[in-house]
Motif scaffolding. Structure first.
Motif, PDB file in Angstrom:
ATOM      1  N   ILE A   1       0.478   8.689   1.348  1.00  0.00           N
ATOM      2  CA  ILE A   1       0.949   7.393   0.863  1.00  0.00           C
ATOM      3  C   ILE A   1      -0.092   6.806  -0.077  1.00  0.00           C
ATOM      4  CG2 ILE A   1       1.724   5.078   1.644  1.00  0.00           C
ATOM      5  CD1 ILE A   1       3.461   7.319   2.751  1.00  0.00           C
TER       6      ILE A   1
ATOM      7  N   SER B   1       0.816  -1.214   0.000  1.00  0.00           N
ATOM      8  CA  SER B   1       0.000   0.000   0.000  1.00  0.00           C
ATOM      9  C   SER B   1       0.853   1.269   0.000  1.00  0.00           C
ATOM     10  CB  SER B   1      -0.938   0.010   1.207  1.00  0.00           C
ATOM     11  OG  SER B   1      -0.189   0.048   2.393  1.00  0.00           O
TER      12      SER B   1
ATOM     13  N   LYS C   1      -5.128  14.082   1.240  1.00  0.00           N
ATOM     14  CA  LYS C   1      -5.489  13.340   0.028  1.00  0.00           C
ATOM     15  C   LYS C   1      -6.914  13.647  -0.420  1.00  0.00           C
ATOM     16  CE  LYS C   1      -4.115   8.881  -0.158  1.00  0.00           C
ATOM     17  NZ  LYS C   1      -3.855   7.528   0.403  1.00  0.00           N
ATOM     18  N   ALA C   2      -7.108  13.630  -1.705  1.00  0.00           N
ATOM     19  CA  ALA C   2      -8.448  13.800  -2.274  1.00  0.00           C
ATOM     20  C   ALA C   2      -8.598  12.781  -3.392  1.00  0.00           C
ATOM     21  CB  ALA C   2      -8.631  15.208  -2.817  1.00  0.00           C
ATOM     22  N   PHE C   3      -9.793  12.294  -3.548  1.00  0.00           N
ATOM     23  CA  PHE C   3     -10.024  11.319  -4.607  1.00  0.00           C
ATOM     24  C   PHE C   3     -11.249  11.724  -5.412  1.00  0.00           C
ATOM     25  CE2 PHE C   3     -11.116   7.185  -6.454  1.00  0.00           C
ATOM     26  CZ  PHE C   3      -9.875   6.823  -6.928  1.00  0.00           C
TER      27      PHE C   3
ATOM     28  N   ARG D   1      -2.985   7.307  -6.234  1.00  0.00           N
ATOM     29  CA  ARG D   1      -3.363   6.603  -7.458  1.00  0.00           C
ATOM     30  C   ARG D   1      -3.567   7.591  -8.596  1.00  0.00           C
ATOM     31  NH1 ARG D   1      -7.847   3.383  -4.373  1.00  0.00           N
ATOM     32  NH2 ARG D   1      -7.284   4.954  -2.854  1.00  0.00           N
TER      33      ARG D   1
END
Lengths: 134, 328
Positions: free
Chosen positions: B285, B217, B249-251, B288
């Motif tokens: 970490i 991961s 983090k943003a997705f 993607r």
């Protein structure tokens, strides 16, 4: 004409009286319905990161006897900003309520959430134990 | 007596309804206005960034009986940067959806705030595109445009557009980062440095890109130099590289200007102004493709959004794009 008005008023009054006599459903301090259900458990548990993606490396293990939730999170998870999601048995509710991000970074002092049954008579504290994947 | 009135009124109402129902509206071809006319649409969406273009389509037409088009011009309230031009071709869309240009004059000439095209062909209607390259001088300001067309009979029409707010943001697209090579990211310079160059710009290095296969991961990560060493395995930081940059983090936040994908999402000045990274960590970490991170530099001078356009696991590399907002 007077007779008509009288009849009309009477007709209107009847439903009021009827509704007034009906017993109200009991609600608790959150405005939630208190029911007859005595079941009290967590059925599933999810943990989301600040990007609303799961941080679990595998499914959470919920022990309803020991009242623990064991969840392993990915290496590098930001434990300070997590959104826990509990699925509870029908009519049950959670205390404290989850209103936003939760700080789970103190691993030695796991957080405890209490599940309260539908009849509000059974309360079971569940401990969320987080381990970080190595 | 009352009944009679009631019947009469009902009858009247019914007649009115009937009359309305019987009326038939005939279609008539709209008559053209007997004058020179114009219209403008803005074709670009999203925040207006310095160095980027704002595109308009300027349509003008004059009835054949009144003459022909002579010239078209656009006046911007702030002089456009190099590359600002008014098309000398009028576009139409063909059956395959392709825009086809028909030349109507010589290429436009820009003098100061005014960009002008003179028609050399005999035409009564044209749609010209106008591309305004946003100059540095317009940063944080508003800009307005006046579109003007002239016809041979001396008529002039003007169409005002704007004001448009010019963003304070900067944008840098497609920076290649690679584990062990170009891996030191500077938000201040909006650039990527190698370890050797990073030492020379140590005070500007905000994040380190790295890729590790274990743990699984870890993968592609953006870690600030001051992060816990467990998030920088095998990395020896160049001297002086020690900033603690906040990242969150943003997705699914695929800003159209950064991602250039089909999603109509735009990150604007306001997003950076309202951003709160007070509790954010200093590492991200497992990034993607098509994910991103909100960033705030250690000195609090910049906030940024780093979008990961693509990742390559074999080469241990990624392509990133940055939008940056200067706070002070």
């Amino acid at each position: 004409m007077k007779k008509h008005i009288k009849i009309l008023v009477f007709c209107l009054l009847v439903p009021f009286v009827w509704a007034g006599c009906k017993k109200d459903f009991p609600i608790d301090e959150d405005g939630l319905l208190i029911t007859n259900r005595g079941e009290c458990y967590v059925s599933s548990f999810e943990l989301l990161g600040s990007d609303f993606q799961t941080v679990r490396s595998k499914a959470a293990v919920i022990d309803t006897t020991a009242q623990t939730i064991n969840v392993e999170v990915f290496f590098g998870t930001d434990l300070k900003n997590l959104y826990p999601q509990f699925s509870l048995v029908t009519d049950a509710k959670l205390d404290p309520k989850i209103v936003g991000r939760v700080d789970f970074s103190d691993l030695s002092n796991p957080k405890t959430y209490t599940v309260i049954s539908g009849n509000r008579k059974v309360k079971k504290p569940y401990t969320v134990i987080i381990t970080v994947q190595k | 007596m009352q009944n009679k009135y009631f019947i009469n009124i009902t009858f009247l109402l019914a007649i009115i309804l009937l009359l309305n129902a019987c009326k038939e509206e005939e279609y008539a071809i709209p008559e053209t206005k007997d004058a020179l006319q114009n219209d403008v649409i803005k074709r670009t969406l999203g925040p207006n960034l310095v160095g980027q273009r704002i595109e308009f389509a300027y349509a003008m037409a004059v009835p054949r009986t009144r003459g022909k088009l002579v010239s078209a011009q656009v006046e911007a309230s702030i002089e456009g940067a190099t590359g600002t031009f008014l098309e000398n071709r009028s576009f139409y869309t063909n059956g395959s959806g392709q825009d086809v240009g028909v030349k109507i004059g010589e290429p436009s000439a820009t003098e100061g705030k005014i960009t002008k095209v003179s028609f050399t062909t005999d035409t009564t209607a044209a749609t010209l595109r106008y591309y305004y390259v946003i100059p540095e001088a317009a940063r944080g300001q508003t800009v307005t445009f006046n579109f003007t067309a002239n016809s041979s009979n001396g008529e002039t029409v003007t169409y005002a557009m704007g004001p448009y707010q010019i963003s304070k943001m900067d944008m840098k697209l497609d920076l290649a980062v690679r584990d062990g090579a170009a891996s030191y990211i500077s938000i201040a310079d909006m650039a990527v440095y190698t370890a050797a160059n990073a030492a020379a710009n140590a005070d500007k290095i905000d994040l380190v890109y790295l890729h590790r296969t274990t743990p699984a991961s870890f993968a592609h990560s953006l870690v600030s130099p001051a992060a816990d060493p467990q998030y920088l395995p095998g990395i020896t930081l160049p001297a002086g590289v020690n900033k603690s940059t906040k990242v969150s983090k943003a997705f699914g936040l695929r800003d159209q200007q950064l991602a250039r994908l089909q999603f109509g999402i735009f990150i604007d000045d306001l997003d950076f102004q309202e951003l709160n990274l007070a509790d954010a960590p200093n590492f991200a970490i497992n990034m993607r493709a098509e994910s991103g991170v909100w960033v705030e530099t250690a000195d609090g001078k910049y906030r940024a959004y780093i979008f990961v356009n693509s990742v390559n696991n074999t080469n241990k590399s990624a392509v990133i794009s940055i939008k940056r907002f200067t706070l002070q």
